[in-house]
Enzyme design. Structure first.
Site, PDB file in Angstrom:
ATOM      1  N   GLU A 161      58.555  49.513  33.759  1.00  0.00           N
ATOM      2  CA  GLU A 161      59.206  50.759  34.200  1.00  0.00           C
ATOM      3  C   GLU A 161      59.807  50.570  35.593  1.00  0.00           C
ATOM      4  OE1 GLU A 161      56.131  53.758  34.114  1.00  0.00           O
ATOM      5  OE2 GLU A 161      55.922  53.622  31.930  1.00  0.00           O
ATOM      6  N   ASP A 197      41.302  41.431  36.531  1.00  0.00           N
ATOM      7  CA  ASP A 197      39.942  40.899  36.515  1.00  0.00           C
ATOM      8  C   ASP A 197      39.371  40.875  35.096  1.00  0.00           C
ATOM      9  OD1 ASP A 197      37.635  40.223  38.386  1.00  0.00           O
ATOM     10  OD2 ASP A 197      36.708  41.847  37.266  1.00  0.00           O
TER      11      ASP A 197
HETATM   12  C1  GLC Z   1      35.673  38.309  38.253  1.00  0.00           C
HETATM   13  C2  GLC Z   1      35.673  38.275  39.762  1.00  0.00           C
HETATM   14  C3  GLC Z   1      34.259  38.165  40.236  1.00  0.00           C
HETATM   15  C4  GLC Z   1      33.486  39.374  39.750  1.00  0.00           C
HETATM   16  C5  GLC Z   1      33.601  39.532  38.241  1.00  0.00           C
HETATM   17  C6  GLC Z   1      33.154  40.889  37.787  1.00  0.00           C
HETATM   18  O1  GLC Z   1      35.242  37.133  37.690  1.00  0.00           O
HETATM   19  O2  GLC Z   1      36.481  37.219  40.204  1.00  0.00           O
HETATM   20  O3  GLC Z   1      34.171  38.070  41.627  1.00  0.00           O
HETATM   21  O4  GLC Z   1      32.131  39.247  40.091  1.00  0.00           O
HETATM   22  O5  GLC Z   1      34.935  39.402  37.809  1.00  0.00           O
HETATM   23  O6  GLC Z   1      34.084  41.863  38.149  1.00  0.00           O
END
Ligand code: GLC
Length: 545
Positions: free
Chosen positions: A263, A215
């Site tokens: 790993e 993310d």
């Molecule tokens: C990413 C995710 C989204 C979230 C953001 C903050 O863009 O896809 O849903 O709100 O990160 O974590």
């Protein structure tokens, strides 16, 4: 050389390159299947649907966050990276899910959220309890304010969800959050943060997880030197000079992650969610880093032949540069569903449209679905991996009419009630034609479903050869059979038509226009809509062999 670590569970057929051409199904766990009648989807619910996913023909599932979370941002505010939210189940439930998926030869990808924790994470609670300058605060970005008494934020950086990116704590310091105040940013220049995250990668890999979705991968490294420079996340420079996003230093972090992922045998896969300028996405996708990076270009394109062709050409060229395969996406949990986007006039501002509860402009839903089916079938013919967002295989439209008092997306509150946000694509999916939640569970779901969801349920579409579910099943089965190699050859086609061959035995032709065009010769493998004699109707894709 040490022996590779041995995970708890492995897929039926070992293959280190599975991710290169995988069809990955995104599960948004709270909205997928509710096994314990609390209105919230859960891990056991997902396990119960693994046979459905196997029948659909996907190669992997990507689970959006299921970790303990106060749900300030739908679970992207993680309070503990190494557990399951008690409302969604237990680690034993998770292990059972991985075993069930692997038994069907389906890989499991877990979403890691390294840019920020939840404000409910033990680290942040310790940081608040500790003094300015303490090691507890040094895991986050705490700074003194400006103004005579420090009453103003340290800089004018804004949060992705609206408002300042800084929030003040009672002792007067401010902390940075690129998203909601409940999502404090970690300081990735701190070795303790790095070491802990690497252990989180091992924790899930040891449990048999096959890959990670990373993310906000482009946000981890920040230039916090003063005077703070302005950031412009919507127009990032090509030289990595923005202070907050897509900085060169981020790549050291992912190079270290690659050592951890390697790993394991086979090495764990990873895909970056990096909203970086296209030429810089290849950096995240290098084999010495995460190995793949999301390409959101189709998702951002209008339904238009030349736009699609340009996106495909550019991304295939980038794959050649990085050595990774591309990742094609039309919908996910952050955007209006593609059947609905294509139902609206080109250029419609979907945030503004949602504020009208989806009535102005009026979507042409049949047209949107026709185009969505054509675009999805084209997507599945492309070399690389293909992402499917839960419910798109049912042809679901955006739930645009959720009452305002039920909205959950932090964008709604942070924007001062001017942007409704992303709840409309996160409504629990329908499994049956009737019932309190159309088969999602036994009670009303946490977000209300539109009344017409039943008609798009799995049971309604199951035996219907013309349904979107039948189209996806047929397409994914044919893709498995026909797929070989990673290249395509463009074929000559009339204006408004995109045609390419993956090899002699597999051609994909999409008519983006509204007028029919002659249907090229060949055996019809799959078509996104009805074909009439000798012609390919408008807004339709056909695969020929
Ligand atoms: C990413 C995710 C989204 C979230 C953001 C903050 O863009 O896809 O849903 O709100 O990160 O974590």
């Amino acid at each position: 050389m040490t022996d590779p670590r041995t995970p708890a569970s492995t897929p039926a057929t070992p293959d280190a390159d599975w991710w290169r051409d995988a069809v990955v199904y995104q599960v948004y766990p709270r909205s997928f299947a509710d096994s314990d009648a609390d209105g919230l989807g859960d891990v056991a619910g997902i396990t119960s649907r693994v046979p459905y996913l196997a029948g659909l023909g996907v190669d992997a599932i990507w689970l959006s966050p299921f970790f303990p979370s106060p749900l300030a941002d739908g679970g992207y505010d993680v309070a503990d990276y190494r557990d399951v939210d008690p409302r969604l189940g237990t680690l034993d439930d998770f292990d059972a899910l991985v075993r069930a998926a692997h038994a069907h030869d389906i890989r499991v990808i877990v979403d890691v959220v390294p840019n920020h924790t939840s404000s409910g994470h033990a680290w942040f609670e310790a940081a608040l309890a500790a003094a300015p300058g303490s090691p507890e605060r040094a895991r986050y970005v705490f700074r003194d304010g400006t103004g005579d008494a420090g009453e103003l934020p340290p800089s004018d950086w804004v949060s992705n969800f609206g408002g300042s990116a800084w929030t003040r704590v009672p002792d007067g310091q401010w902390y940075l959050h690129l998203f909601a105040p409940e999502q404090p940013d970690l300081d990735w220049s701190n070795p303790a943060v790095r070491a802990d995250f690497e252990d989180t990668l091992r924790f899930w890999s040891d449990r048999g997880v096959d890959g990670f979705r990373v993310d906000v991968a482009h946000g981890l490294a920040k230039d916090l030197s003063t005077p703070y420079r302005p950031s412009n996340e919507h127009d990032l420079p090509l030289d990595g000079s923005d202070p907050l996003y897509d900085r060169d230093e981020v790549h050291e972090i992912f190079a270290a992650w690659r050592h951890v992922l390697d790993e394991y045998d086979p090495p764990r896969a990873a895909v970056a969610e990096a909203w970086a300028p296209a030429p810089r996405r290849v950096l995240y996708a290098r084999p010495t880093e995460l190995g793949q990076a999301f390409n959101f270009d189709l998702l951002e394109s209008p339904f238009d032949a030349s736009a699609f062709r340009q996106v495909i050409e550019r991304n295939l060229a980038m794959s050649e540069q990085s050595g990774a395969s591309s990742t094609w996406v039309l919908s996910n949990h952050d955007v209006v569903r593609h059947a609905t986007r294509y139902a609206l006039p080109a250029g419609t501002d979907t945030d503004a449209w949602l504020m009208t509860d989806g009535v102005s402009p009026t979507p042409d839903r049949d047209r949107g679905l026709r185009r969505a089916r054509a675009a999805s079938l084209l997507q599945f013919a492309l070399p690389g991996s293909s992402y499917v967002y839960q419910g798109e295989e049912l042809g679901l439209h955006e739930a645009a009419g959720i009452p305002r008092d039920l909205l959950q997306d932090p964008k709604w509150v942070r924007s001062g009630h001017t942007v409704k946000g992303r709840d409309g694509c996160r409504v629990p999916i329908p499994w049956t034609e009737s019932g309190p939640s159309f088969g999602f569970g036994d009670v009303a779901p946490f977000l209300p479903q539109p009344a017409d969801f039943g008609a798009c349920s799995v049971s309604a579409e199951d035996g219907d050869p013309t349904s979107t579910l039948s189209l996806y099943r047929a397409a994914l089965a044919a893709r498995r059979r026909l797929q070989s190699g990673e290249s395509l050859t463009w074929l000559e086609a009339p204006a408004g038509v995109v045609a390419f061959a993956r090899h002699d035995g597999w051609h994909s032709v999409t008519n983006f226009g509204t007028d029919p065009v002659p249907l090229p010769a060949g055996h019809v493998e799959v078509a996104s809509g009805p074909l009439s004699d000798g012609v390919l109707p408008g807004e339709t894709t056909v695969w020929l062999s």
